[in-house]
Motif scaffolding. Sequence first.
Motif, PDB file in Angstrom:
ATOM      1  N   THR A   6      -4.501   2.132  -0.980  1.00  0.00           N
ATOM      2  CA  THR A   6      -5.282   0.919  -0.794  1.00  0.00           C
ATOM      3  C   THR A   6      -4.753  -0.157  -1.727  1.00  0.00           C
ATOM      4  O   THR A   6      -4.158   0.141  -2.766  1.00  0.00           O
ATOM      5  N   ASN A   7      -4.988  -1.386  -1.360  1.00  0.00           N
ATOM      6  CA  ASN A   7      -4.547  -2.507  -2.179  1.00  0.00           C
ATOM      7  C   ASN A   7      -5.373  -3.729  -1.807  1.00  0.00           C
ATOM      8  O   ASN A   7      -5.758  -3.896  -0.648  1.00  0.00           O
TER       9      ASN A   7
ATOM     10  N   SER B 247       0.997   2.515  -3.498  1.00  0.00           N
ATOM     11  CA  SER B 247      -0.292   2.737  -4.149  1.00  0.00           C
ATOM     12  C   SER B 247      -0.719   4.185  -3.969  1.00  0.00           C
ATOM     13  O   SER B 247      -0.734   4.696  -2.844  1.00  0.00           O
TER      14      SER B 247
ATOM     15  N   THR C 266       0.817  -1.214   0.000  1.00  0.00           N
ATOM     16  CA  THR C 266       0.000   0.000   0.000  1.00  0.00           C
ATOM     17  C   THR C 266       0.849   1.261   0.000  1.00  0.00           C
ATOM     18  O   THR C 266       0.351   2.333  -0.338  1.00  0.00           O
TER      19      THR C 266
END
Length: 217
Positions: free
Chosen positions: A122-123, A118, A115
């Motif tokens: 979020t992931n 990202s 994350t």
Amino acid sequence: MCCCPVAVDMEFAKNMYELHKKVSPSEVIVGWYATGYDITEHSVLIHEYYSREAPNPIHMTVDTALQSNKMNIRAYVSSQMGVPGKTVGVMFTPLTIKYIYYDTERIGVDLLQRTRASPSRTNGLTTDLAQVASAAGRVQEMLSTMLSYIEDVLSGKVMADNSVGRYLMDLVNKVPKITAEDFESMLNSNINDLLMVTYLANLTQAQIALNEKLVVL
């Protein structure tokens, strides 16, 4: 009549601990934690309560605000200081922290690490096959590092370390003696089992989602 928030927290912690002991009677309190970077004036009050519940409790702080660009985790133990019979204070002494997690928790740790790169912070969880591929990649990377070290030692670029040699010998001895054909057959069998479990899990999720839609209708 009003009460201090710390007193409310202490009463809540006591009730929750009594309920927890009914489920896990073998577990005991070893300390408490709080979010933040520094020790505050409330830490002394809360730590005094846990001193009655556990001998020499540990106080852990978790910096969720990332003040140092990372989630620092610190641990302390307390000791009294001052003049006997006079004013007595509490001093928190830091402890050495070592991060340990089980192999099954590696998935969550790796997900949190991803994350960071990202943009949305979020992931999602990866598939089972992606996890197998990632694990195989890490093993291949470690083997490449080990082979590079061995080649440097044989060529005289690096001084040989006896402790590393003993670790490598122990690793080689733990590798089971199996032919390439048997290993490939075993690997393919395990992959087929994994694919079957993944298929059944997806099929179950689809049936549950369909059942929910039918119930709503």
